[in-house]
Design an enzyme around this catalytic site. Sequence first.
Site, PDB file in Angstrom:
ATOM      1  N   LYS A 196       0.831  -1.214   0.000  1.00 46.81           N
ATOM      2  CA  LYS A 196       0.000   0.000   0.000  1.00 46.81           C
ATOM      3  C   LYS A 196       0.865   1.264   0.000  1.00 46.81           C
ATOM      4  O   LYS A 196       0.641   2.174  -0.781  1.00 46.81           O
ATOM      5  CB  LYS A 196      -0.928   0.024   1.230  1.00 46.81           C
TER       6      LYS A 196
ATOM      7  N   ARG B 241      -9.811   0.925   8.503  1.00 51.11           N
ATOM      8  CA  ARG B 241      -9.164  -0.297   8.968  1.00 51.11           C
ATOM      9  C   ARG B 241     -10.184  -1.250   9.585  1.00 51.11           C
ATOM     10  O   ARG B 241      -9.853  -2.343   9.968  1.00 51.11           O
ATOM     11  CB  ARG B 241      -8.159   0.116  10.025  1.00 51.11           C
TER      12      ARG B 241
ATOM     13  N   ARG C  42      11.505  -5.857   5.435  1.00 53.84           N
ATOM     14  CA  ARG C  42      11.045  -4.489   5.159  1.00 53.84           C
ATOM     15  C   ARG C  42      11.816  -3.451   5.960  1.00 53.84           C
ATOM     16  O   ARG C  42      12.080  -3.623   7.142  1.00 53.84           O
ATOM     17  CB  ARG C  42       9.556  -4.361   5.480  1.00 53.84           C
TER      18      ARG C  42
ATOM     19  N   ARG D 198      10.918  -0.956  11.206  1.00 52.13           N
ATOM     20  CA  ARG D 198       9.896  -0.520  12.152  1.00 52.13           C
ATOM     21  C   ARG D 198       9.811  -1.495  13.319  1.00 52.13           C
ATOM     22  O   ARG D 198       9.891  -2.702  13.118  1.00 52.13           O
ATOM     23  CB  ARG D 198       8.535  -0.490  11.457  1.00 52.13           C
TER      24      ARG D 198
ATOM     25  N   ARG E 165      -0.562  -8.536  13.738  1.00 50.53           N
ATOM     26  CA  ARG E 165      -1.154  -7.554  12.813  1.00 50.53           C
ATOM     27  C   ARG E 165      -1.909  -8.250  11.681  1.00 50.53           C
ATOM     28  O   ARG E 165      -2.949  -7.790  11.229  1.00 50.53           O
ATOM     29  CB  ARG E 165      -0.056  -6.639  12.245  1.00 50.53           C
TER      30      ARG E 165
HETATM   31  P1  AMP Z   1       0.454   0.872   9.286  1.00 55.70           P
HETATM   32  O1  AMP Z   1       1.635   1.759   9.104  1.00 55.70           O
HETATM   33  O2  AMP Z   1      -0.701   1.247   8.390  1.00 55.70           O
HETATM   34  O3  AMP Z   1       0.789  -0.585   9.226  1.00 55.70           O
HETATM   35  O4  AMP Z   1      -0.073   1.154  10.771  1.00 55.70           O
HETATM   36  C1  AMP Z   1       0.735   0.898  11.908  1.00 55.70           C
HETATM   37  C2  AMP Z   1      -0.136   0.816  13.143  1.00 55.70           C
HETATM   38  O5  AMP Z   1      -0.828   2.057  13.346  1.00 55.70           O
HETATM   39  C3  AMP Z   1      -1.237  -0.228  13.081  1.00 55.70           C
HETATM   40  O6  AMP Z   1      -0.770  -1.526  13.437  1.00 55.70           O
HETATM   41  C4  AMP Z   1      -2.220   0.327  14.092  1.00 55.70           C
HETATM   42  O7  AMP Z   1      -1.786   0.117  15.428  1.00 55.70           O
HETATM   43  C5  AMP Z   1      -2.131   1.823  13.825  1.00 55.70           C
HETATM   44  N1  AMP Z   1      -3.108   2.250  12.792  1.00 55.70           N
HETATM   45  C6  AMP Z   1      -2.835   2.720  11.541  1.00 55.70           C
HETATM   46  N2  AMP Z   1      -3.957   3.042  10.893  1.00 55.70           N
HETATM   47  C7  AMP Z   1      -4.986   2.765  11.735  1.00 55.70           C
HETATM   48  C8  AMP Z   1      -6.413   2.875  11.653  1.00 55.70           C
HETATM   49  N3  AMP Z   1      -7.013   3.337  10.541  1.00 55.70           N
HETATM   50  N4  AMP Z   1      -7.140   2.495  12.736  1.00 55.70           N
HETATM   51  C9  AMP Z   1      -6.560   2.041  13.846  1.00 55.70           C
HETATM   52  N5  AMP Z   1      -5.225   1.902  14.001  1.00 55.70           N
HETATM   53  C10 AMP Z   1      -4.435   2.259  12.963  1.00 55.70           C
END
Ligand code: AMP
Length: 214
Positions: free
Chosen positions: A13, A88, A127, A160, A171
């Site tokens: 993404k 999400r 990653r 990360r 996740r």
């Molecule tokens: P990502 O970078 O999109 O993988 O997001 C990293 C972390 O941020 C996720 O594992 C969640 O803990 C939090 N997060 C990101 N986007 C959302 C969302 N739309 N709703 C809830 N938590 C989010």
Amino acid sequence: MKIVLLGAPGAGKGTHATRLSDDYGIPHISTGDIFRANLKNGTPLGLKAKSYMDQGLLVPDELTVDLVLDRLKQPDCEKGYILDGFPRNLSQAEALTKALAEENDEIDYAIHLMVDDDVIVRRMAGRRVCTGCGASYNTNGLMPKDGHHCDRCGAEVVQRADDAPETVLKRLAVYHEQTEPIAAYYRALGKEAQIDGTLPKDEAYAHITALFGD
Ligand code: AMP
């Protein structure tokens, strides 16, 4: 053009959102990047989000939905945007649809990057991400030119914390349980476009831009 990018963590993404943003001149809005920036700056939001992120859980909707809806009211979103990591879960998707409908507006495309779990787990182990612009790299041959600094913005490229193997599995479980149902939601609205996220990057990207008919 208003785009939602769907797909498991590590499906690509962020990579495609960055490129779409550059090519179409519309902002890339990543809720994960927003939370990480808040965390880095020690804001109250960042501190609240941290414990959820560290465990691979979703940050509660109360902290997430208004944040995104406010961001979408900024002038740079007038021509459109790419949402990466939001919605999400179904309640976030419904809140977005409702907020847009109030402006007689709607999402144009929900682009669903399809990648099997075993590929995700392998990809996530390698990653690396840019601490400046969020660009993604991978130790399997897709690292920045100097090995440590982003080709795009020059900031440091790191792994990360939530890409540790145990957190990745959590996740993924959260993804299947809470996020995957959104694909059916957008399918029912006639918005979902499935893209094979295991194709080489440029090929997957060509399939995405072909959707726009230009
Ligand atoms: P990502 O970078 O999109 O993988 O997001 C990293 C972390 O941020 C996720 O594992 C969640 O803990 C939090 N997060 C990101 N986007 C959302 C969302 N739309 N709703 C809830 N938590 C989010």
